[in-house]
Write a protein that holds these residues in place. Sequence first.
Motif, mmCIF file in Angstrom:
data_model
loop_
_atom_site.group_PDB
_atom_site.id
_atom_site.type_symbol
_atom_site.label_atom_id
_atom_site.label_comp_id
_atom_site.label_asym_id
_atom_site.label_seq_id
_atom_site.Cartn_x
_atom_site.Cartn_y
_atom_site.Cartn_z
ATOM 1 N N PHE A 29 1.521 -16.619 11.079
ATOM 2 C CA PHE A 29 2.170 -15.682 10.172
ATOM 3 C C PHE A 29 2.183 -14.289 10.800
ATOM 4 N N LEU A 30 1.032 -13.874 11.345
ATOM 5 C CA LEU A 30 0.954 -12.536 11.943
ATOM 6 C C LEU A 30 1.887 -12.401 13.138
ATOM 7 N N VAL A 31 1.994 -13.438 13.950
ATOM 8 C CA VAL A 31 2.911 -13.396 15.099
ATOM 9 C C VAL A 31 4.352 -13.280 14.606
ATOM 10 N N GLU A 32 4.711 -14.070 13.601
ATOM 11 C CA GLU A 32 6.061 -13.996 13.039
ATOM 12 C C GLU A 32 6.324 -12.623 12.442
ATOM 13 N N LEU A 33 5.337 -12.081 11.737
ATOM 14 C CA LEU A 33 5.486 -10.742 11.165
ATOM 15 C C LEU A 33 5.724 -9.712 12.262
ATOM 16 N N LEU A 34 4.964 -9.791 13.337
ATOM 17 C CA LEU A 34 5.143 -8.838 14.433
ATOM 18 C C LEU A 34 6.514 -8.952 15.081
ATOM 19 N N LEU A 35 7.049 -10.151 15.159
ATOM 20 C CA LEU A 35 8.407 -10.316 15.696
ATOM 21 C C LEU A 35 9.428 -9.599 14.820
ATOM 22 N N VAL A 36 9.269 -9.706 13.517
ATOM 23 C CA VAL A 36 10.172 -9.019 12.585
ATOM 24 C C VAL A 36 9.971 -7.508 12.699
ATOM 25 N N VAL A 37 8.736 -7.076 12.785
ATOM 26 C CA VAL A 37 8.443 -5.642 12.916
ATOM 27 C C VAL A 37 9.027 -5.101 14.216
ATOM 28 N N GLU A 38 8.925 -5.870 15.297
ATOM 29 C CA GLU A 38 9.510 -5.439 16.574
ATOM 30 C C GLU A 38 10.998 -5.140 16.435
ATOM 31 N N ARG A 39 11.699 -6.005 15.727
ATOM 32 C CA ARG A 39 13.132 -5.763 15.510
ATOM 33 C C ARG A 39 13.340 -4.502 14.680
ATOM 34 N N GLU A 40 12.466 -4.279 13.715
ATOM 35 C CA GLU A 40 12.579 -3.109 12.834
ATOM 36 C C GLU A 40 12.384 -1.808 13.610
ATOM 37 N N VAL A 41 11.364 -1.775 14.475
ATOM 38 C CA VAL A 41 11.043 -0.532 15.192
ATOM 39 C C VAL A 41 11.651 -0.478 16.584
ATOM 40 N N GLN A 42 12.251 -1.572 17.009
ATOM 41 C CA GLN A 42 12.893 -1.655 18.317
ATOM 42 C C GLN A 42 11.932 -1.332 19.459
ATOM 43 N N ALA A 43 10.743 -1.933 19.379
ATOM 44 C CA ALA A 43 9.730 -1.755 20.417
ATOM 45 C C ALA A 43 8.886 -3.023 20.493
#
Length: 83
Positions: free
Chosen positions: A39-53
Amino acid sequence: MSDLTYETLVALLVEKFEVLPELIRPGVTFADLEVDSLFLVELLLVVEREVQAAIPDDAINAQDTLERAVDIVREHVATAGTR
């Protein structure tokens, strides 16, 4: 580059990961939400797209609070911006 806020993280958890809003509060940890490492890995993937980093998969762990997770993401974004 977008900035991640606590409110944005809450919205992602509720809208994309179907976490019940009544479970979310500032000091809640991911362990309190009973999420696993996938779940945390998936969340970080979504966050990466959000912050573009890029955010390392292990940047956030189950003992981190939602507020700390936002700080961790901001730290990685700031570091990426100085490279």
